[in-house]
Design a protein around this motif. Structure first.
Motif, mmCIF file in Angstrom:
data_model
loop_
_atom_site.group_PDB
_atom_site.id
_atom_site.type_symbol
_atom_site.label_atom_id
_atom_site.label_comp_id
_atom_site.label_asym_id
_atom_site.label_seq_id
_atom_site.Cartn_x
_atom_site.Cartn_y
_atom_site.Cartn_z
ATOM 1 N N SER A 47 20.464 -20.404 -11.564
ATOM 2 C CA SER A 47 19.923 -19.132 -12.041
ATOM 3 C C SER A 47 19.092 -18.424 -10.974
ATOM 4 O O SER A 47 18.963 -17.205 -10.980
ATOM 5 C CB SER A 47 19.074 -19.354 -13.290
ATOM 6 N N SER A 48 18.504 -19.197 -10.047
ATOM 7 C CA SER A 48 17.700 -18.580 -8.988
ATOM 8 C C SER A 48 18.555 -17.958 -7.901
ATOM 9 O O SER A 48 18.080 -17.122 -7.130
ATOM 10 C CB SER A 48 16.757 -19.617 -8.373
ATOM 11 N N VAL A 49 19.816 -18.372 -7.818
ATOM 12 C CA VAL A 49 20.715 -17.841 -6.792
ATOM 13 C C VAL A 49 21.203 -16.463 -7.241
ATOM 14 O O VAL A 49 21.758 -16.313 -8.332
ATOM 15 C CB VAL A 49 21.899 -18.785 -6.551
ATOM 16 N N LYS A 50 20.993 -15.467 -6.407
ATOM 17 C CA LYS A 50 21.416 -14.113 -6.732
ATOM 18 C C LYS A 50 22.926 -13.981 -6.578
ATOM 19 O O LYS A 50 23.596 -14.792 -5.943
ATOM 20 C CB LYS A 50 20.703 -13.117 -5.817
ATOM 21 N N GLU A 51 23.446 -12.923 -7.208
ATOM 22 C CA GLU A 51 24.886 -12.697 -7.182
ATOM 23 C C GLU A 51 25.322 -12.424 -5.740
ATOM 24 O O GLU A 51 24.718 -11.648 -5.010
ATOM 25 C CB GLU A 51 25.227 -11.509 -8.077
ATOM 26 N N GLY A 52 26.407 -13.091 -5.358
ATOM 27 C CA GLY A 52 26.909 -12.928 -3.999
ATOM 28 C C GLY A 52 26.281 -13.859 -2.991
ATOM 29 O O GLY A 52 26.595 -13.766 -1.800
ATOM 30 N N CYS A 53 25.394 -14.761 -3.416
ATOM 31 C CA CYS A 53 24.728 -15.703 -2.515
ATOM 32 C C CYS A 53 25.070 -17.130 -2.916
ATOM 33 O O CYS A 53 25.575 -17.383 -4.021
ATOM 34 C CB CYS A 53 23.211 -15.503 -2.527
ATOM 35 N N THR A 54 24.805 -18.059 -2.018
ATOM 36 C CA THR A 54 25.037 -19.482 -2.287
ATOM 37 C C THR A 54 23.739 -20.247 -2.455
ATOM 38 O O THR A 54 23.658 -21.178 -3.256
ATOM 39 C CB THR A 54 25.867 -20.102 -1.156
ATOM 40 N N VAL A 55 22.716 -19.872 -1.692
ATOM 41 C CA VAL A 55 21.418 -20.539 -1.772
ATOM 42 C C VAL A 55 20.354 -19.495 -2.087
ATOM 43 O O VAL A 55 20.562 -18.293 -1.921
ATOM 44 C CB VAL A 55 21.078 -21.278 -0.459
ATOM 45 N N SER A 56 19.198 -19.992 -2.531
ATOM 46 C CA SER A 56 18.087 -19.115 -2.914
ATOM 47 C C SER A 56 16.825 -19.554 -2.190
ATOM 48 O O SER A 56 16.645 -20.736 -1.877
ATOM 49 C CB SER A 56 17.867 -19.167 -4.427
ATOM 50 N N THR A 57 15.956 -18.576 -1.951
ATOM 51 C CA THR A 57 14.659 -18.871 -1.342
ATOM 52 C C THR A 57 13.586 -19.152 -2.375
ATOM 53 O O THR A 57 12.468 -19.522 -2.017
ATOM 54 C CB THR A 57 14.213 -17.691 -0.465
ATOM 55 N N GLU A 58 13.908 -18.984 -3.645
ATOM 56 C CA GLU A 58 12.925 -19.216 -4.713
ATOM 57 C C GLU A 58 12.672 -20.714 -4.859
ATOM 58 O O GLU A 58 13.610 -21.514 -4.955
ATOM 59 C CB GLU A 58 13.436 -18.623 -6.016
ATOM 60 N N THR A 59 11.389 -21.102 -4.904
ATOM 61 C CA THR A 59 11.004 -22.514 -4.948
ATOM 62 C C THR A 59 10.862 -22.986 -6.390
ATOM 63 O O THR A 59 10.233 -22.316 -7.208
ATOM 64 C CB THR A 59 9.684 -22.742 -4.204
ATOM 65 N N ILE A 60 11.452 -24.134 -6.678
ATOM 66 C CA ILE A 60 11.303 -24.781 -7.982
ATOM 67 C C ILE A 60 10.216 -25.838 -7.842
ATOM 68 O O ILE A 60 10.300 -26.713 -6.984
ATOM 69 C CB ILE A 60 12.627 -25.410 -8.431
ATOM 70 N N SER A 61 9.195 -25.742 -8.692
ATOM 71 C CA SER A 61 8.049 -26.643 -8.605
ATOM 72 C C SER A 61 8.155 -27.715 -9.686
ATOM 73 O O SER A 61 8.220 -27.402 -10.877
ATOM 74 C CB SER A 61 6.740 -25.861 -8.759
ATOM 75 N N LEU A 62 8.179 -28.978 -9.248
ATOM 76 C CA LEU A 62 8.309 -30.121 -10.148
ATOM 77 C C LEU A 62 7.212 -31.119 -9.845
ATOM 78 O O LEU A 62 6.910 -31.389 -8.678
ATOM 79 C CB LEU A 62 9.688 -30.773 -9.971
ATOM 80 N N SER A 63 6.601 -31.657 -10.901
ATOM 81 C CA SER A 63 5.544 -32.660 -10.749
ATOM 82 C C SER A 63 6.028 -33.976 -11.340
ATOM 83 O O SER A 63 6.533 -34.011 -12.465
ATOM 84 C CB SER A 63 4.264 -32.188 -11.461
ATOM 85 N N VAL A 64 5.868 -35.058 -10.567
ATOM 86 C CA VAL A 64 6.279 -36.398 -11.000
ATOM 87 C C VAL A 64 5.046 -37.294 -10.973
ATOM 88 O O VAL A 64 4.373 -37.402 -9.942
ATOM 89 C CB VAL A 64 7.383 -36.971 -10.095
ATOM 90 N N LYS A 65 4.752 -37.914 -12.105
ATOM 91 C CA LYS A 65 3.616 -38.815 -12.213
ATOM 92 C C LYS A 65 4.107 -40.206 -12.621
ATOM 93 O O LYS A 65 5.074 -40.335 -13.372
ATOM 94 C CB LYS A 65 2.609 -38.308 -13.254
#
Length: 948
Positions: free
Chosen positions: A376-394
């Motif tokens: 969903s973060s990848v814009k139309e016509g692109c393969t990768v995105s610069t938007e960062t997904i933040s995940l926390s693991v405890k």
């Protein structure tokens, strides 16, 4: 005779010394062999005071024996006997010491031959021990220690103690030397651990054992020592793992108790969680003052399918990332914050749902959610995105750090990828690695040729000195099987094969390639592989350079070391930036409060809601006047052209009323309700826009204009009028038009006034159209020097001919007959003007319309006194005012429709519009890009920077 006299004389000692008070040597003289009775032989009267001086008796000079015929010295034969005994003891001790020394030297030489050369095993000792002299200035340390003179002051004064024995030194020098030799020999025997006889026996046994000893080759010795060393390391590694597991369980219990509130205290947020929140805030920061953060992160880079994700999963101790074989799975940067907690869970920054990493269902859901977010973060016509997904693991036992998993570096763009995919991945990787405080975790696939590596060149460009790079070689198990020369792996780990430099080099195994493997099984396989690996046995790899456990510890240490070194510097940089921003604000906006974009949005939101509520404060009279006026403007053309004018062409009142009723019924059923609703909706929009855009004096802030306009447009787009309102309005309008009864003279006059205004406005429009057709009259031509065009002259001549036609027949129909058109055309041709028949008809339409409107206005003046005849239904009167009744019906319908629409607006539609506005504002509040786009300007940006 002399001897006899000596024996009988009573010279010498006048009293005997007690035996128990005499020295050892003196006691040997007072032996029980000598009788002590007075009838027995008396002891020799010799001078023995010198031997009893240890009892602190006064020293006396040697007395000469009083002999009858002269004086003679006394002979001390006991001293010779004592010396001979002591010399025998010395020879025995010295012999034992020499024998023991020889045996010890022989044993030491045998042990030295058996020991291998330990220079090859310097790697066992940590490197910092060998470099200790580089970090610690030993000369300064020696200078800091006290001098020998200072230490001597602390010791007792041995000179004073020895003064009391100075007088004995000369007398006892032989005995003193003897005792010193005995003590030295005893110390040697104690040091060797055996007395004299035992030492001699050990010498013989060592000689025999030396014959029976079988020498072992150096290679076998090295192999035995290596195996023993590995066994010892594994033993202690297992002990450490067992202790870590127990510690993890204990910490888990403590954290669970804290969660249950047993200690009745609130736990503070962990340091790594606070640090991760700071990174999230700074990543969202719309920087325009060059305040990009340089805070440390662990940036994980590597070629595609090199095992980056697997290494991260081993560090996080859970299979949390989507998996695929050969295809790109990491399509956007993923920031993973590892922290310690009682339960092994994961959650996203913008979600409150916790995924239990001990359950396979939650793991599958987490992997699916990460994949959905990436796509969903990848814009139309692109393969990768610069938007960062933040995940926390405890989880218990996790090393605290922040890692960023980047898309794998590719060398070729395949089908299905965007053309700029390769460049985009390079730019994303460079953007993260350009941070001078970022730890670069370079992942290299060990199962492929080193020459195919792309990421190593990129890393060497970003960190040429290798001061913040950690190199990780994955798939070492496959490399050991496939690589023909194992020394190639050693060259990689030693940093001699690649052009890049690094802080440390590690070799790991992250599984057998099966995506269903658990973390525990991978750990067991990794430990078993390195335990049996020839790379370790042949010293190509060092023990501290293998396993993901050691890698995790090293990365965590480097990360926190970098944090400690850089966080203060970053804080100072932000303080300086804030001071600059505050100074700029004070100079440019001294009377305004600092409001960032979120605070400004809240302020604008309150203003917009207040303006929506103010719609309910509009008076009913104002609503009805606006609605009635706007509705008549919208339907007046239809009423005049399609209802009134066709009905007015009839010959009698009955036909007029019939035509009017039929056309009103058709209009009410099809068009009128819809037109009324459209008018009401447009009126609501206009009033809403007026409240939103009008300036409120000094309180007006033009920063909100763009946001208000966007909210207004979006709210109007979402708003839909109640569908039932049109049906109910149709019934009301139909009933209003059916009523023909005018109750009083006031309503009659109002209808006449309404009709006159309508006809006059139409007449004025018609006059304007005719003027455009025929050009200016003679007054304007003379006053403004304006002439007519050729076409206007033709139309003017045509107009004059048509006016003659109307004057001849004032009751002429609304349409020209064909013969009349021909007559007008021929008359104009006779004067040399060629006219098209269509032009004649168009001109006739406007001329007759003007004539009709003037006639209708004259009829209105006649009907002013016709209310009396209307009440009598125009009986016995030639006056007919049916057109006045028509306009009264239209006027009454407009008033009733306006009243109905006003009720719908105030009771229903305004509230629904307010609800839509609130929804739009909520959506805008969640959309940060929308707020940045709508709330713009230098003041907004400056306040936003100050807030951050």
């Amino acid at each position: 005779v002399i001897c006899r006299s000596l024996a009988n004389r009573s010279y010498g000692i006048k009293r005997k010394s007690p035996l128990q008070n005499l020295h050892l040597v003196s006691r040997s003289i007072h032996h029980p062999y000598y009788p002590s009775s007075k009838f027995q032989r008396p002891p020799l009267r010799i001078s023995i005071q010198l031997f009893s001086s240890l009892n602190r008796l006064p020293l006396h000079k040697t007395k000469l024996l009083n002999v009858k015929y002269g004086y003679q010295f006394h002979r001390n034969f006991w001293l010779a006997r004592l010396a001979s005994r002591l010399l025998k003891l010395r020879y025995l001790i010295l012999g034992s010491a020499v024998g023991g020394g020889y045996t010890a030297k022989k044993t030491y030489d045998q042990w030295k031959d058996m020991m291998p050369d330990l220079d090859e095993y310097k790697w066992i000792v940590p490197d910092f021990i060998w470099e200790l002299d580089e970090h610690i200035d030993l000369e300064k340390l020696i200078k800091a220690l006290p001098d020998a003179d200072d230490l001597a002051k602390l010791l007792p004064d041995l000179d004073k103690i020895g003064e009391s024995f100075a007088s004995l030194k000369g007398f006892f020098s032989p005995g003193y030397n003897l005792v010193s030799e005995v003590i030295g020999a005893s110390d040697l025997l104690l040091l060797l651990g055996s007395p004299g006889e035992t030492a001699f026996r050990a010498t013989d046994q060592g000689y025999d054992n030396d014959k029976q000893y079988k020498k072992v080759s150096d290679k076998e010795k090295i192999d035995q020592l290596q195996e023993e060393l590995l066994r010892t390391q594994l033993k202690y590694q297992r002990m450490l793992e067992r202790l870590e597991k127990e510690n993890k369980e204990l910490r888990k219990l403590v954290l669970q108790r804290d969660d249950k509130g047993i200690h009745q205290r609130k736990l503070k947020k962990s340091l790594i969680d606070m640090y991760s929140e700071v990174l999230d805030i700074l990543s969202d920061y719309d920087a325009s003052y060059n305040t990009q953060d340089h805070l440390p992160r662990v940036v994980v880079v590597g070629d595609q399918s090199a095992g980056k994700t697997s290494v991260l999963e081993m560090i996080a101790q859970a299979r949390i990332f989507p998996r695929g074989s050969g295809e790109m799975m990491t399509r956007s940067p993923v920031k993973v914050t590892l922290s310690e907690g009682p339960h092994h869970v994961a959650l996203f920054k913008d979600s409150s749902r916790e995924f239990d990493l001990t359950k396979e269902e939650d793991l599958a859901a987490l992997r699916n959610e990460i994949e959905i977010r990436m796509r969903s973060s990848v814009k139309e016509g692109c393969t990768v995105s610069t938007e960062t997904i933040s995940l926390s693991v405890k989880g218990p036992g996790l090393q605290r750090m922040v890692l960023v998993d980047l898309p794998g570096v590719i060398s070729t763009v395949t089908s299905g990828m965007a053309p700029d995919t390769k460049e985009t991945i390079f730019s994303i990787s460079k953007a993260y690695m350009q941070n001078p405080n970022a730890i670069i975790l370079c992942i290299q696939d060990g199962s492929v040729d080193a020459e195919r590596s792309i990421v190593t060149d990129l890393v060497s460009q970003m960190d040429p000195q290798g001061k913040r790079t950690i190199f990780v070689l994955t798939k070492v198990d496959l490399a050991e099987k496939n690589v023909a020369s194992p020394s190639r792996i050693q060259q990689i780990i030693e940093g001699k094969l690649f052009p890049m430099k690094a802080l440390g080099y590690f070799a790991v195994v992250t599984g057998k390639g099966n995506s269903s493997e658990s973390i525990e099984s991978i750990k067991e396989y990794e430990e078993e592989f390195f335990q049996n690996s020839k790379l370790l046995k042949t010293s190509m790899l060092k023990a501290h350079q293998v396993t993901t456990k050691n890698l995790s510890l090293a990365v965590s240490d480097c990360f926190w070391k970098m944090v400690r070194e850089s966080v203060e510097q970053q804080a100072d940089a932000f303080k300086a930036t804030r001071f600059n921003l505050e100074t700029e604000w004070k100079n440019n906006y001294p009377r305004l409060r600092e409001l960032d974009r979120n605070e400004l949005f809240e302020k604008a939101k309150n203003e917009i809601l207040d303006e929506v509520i103010s719609l309910t404060q509009v008076t009913p009279k104002h609503w009805e006047e606006i609605l009635q006026k706007t509705l008549w403007e919208r339907v007046s053309t239809h009423v005049i052209e399609n209802i009134y004018l066709p009905a007015a062409q009839t010959m009698n009142s009955g036909t007029f009323n019939t035509t009017v009723d039929i056309k009103l019924k058709q209009w009410t059923d099809k068009q009128l309700p819809n037109k009324a609703v459209e008018v009401a909706w447009e009126t609501l929009q206009e009033e809403f826009s007026r409240f939103m855009t009008e300036q409120k004096g000094k309180e007006h802030d033009d920063i909100f204009d763009k946001l208000k306009q966007a909210v207004k447009e979006e709210s109007i787009k979402r708003h839909k009028w109640n569908e039932r309102a049109e049906d109910s309005l149709r019934v009301i309008q139909h009933n209003a038009l059916e009523d023909r009864s005018i109750s009083d003279k006031q309503q009659w006059d109002a209808a006449i006034h309404f009709m006159e205004e309508t006809l006059q406005s139409r007449l004025k429009d018609t006059e304007s159209v005719i003027e455009d057709m025929v050009g200016p009259d003679w007054k304007k031509r003379w006053l403004y020097w304006i002439g007519r065009t050729k076409e206007q002259n033709i139309r003017n001549e045509t107009k004059n001919e048509l006016e003659k036609l109307i004057k001849c027949n004032e009751e002429h129909a609304a349409y020209l007959a064909n013969d009349e058109v021909t007559t007008v055309r021929k008359n104009l041709e006779a004067r040399g003007i060629t006219v098209d028949p269509c032009l004649i008809k168009d001109t006739w339409h406007q001329i007759y319309r003007r004539y009709f409107l003037k006639t209708a206005l004259n009829h209105c003046n006649l009907c002013r006194r016709g209310f009396y005849y209307y009440q009598r239904h125009f009986v016995d009167s030639e006056l007919e005012c049916n057109d006045i009744v028509l306009f009264w019906r239209i006027q009454r319908m407009l008033a009733i429709t306006a009243n109905t629409l006003r009720q719908q607006l105030t009771n229903t539609e305004v509230r629904r519009l307010e609800k839509n506005v609130k929804e739009v504002l909520e959506d805008f509040a969640e959309d940060n890009e929308k707020k940045v786009k709508l709330l713009t300007g230098k003041r907004v940006q400056l306040a936003e920077d100050l807030s951050k």
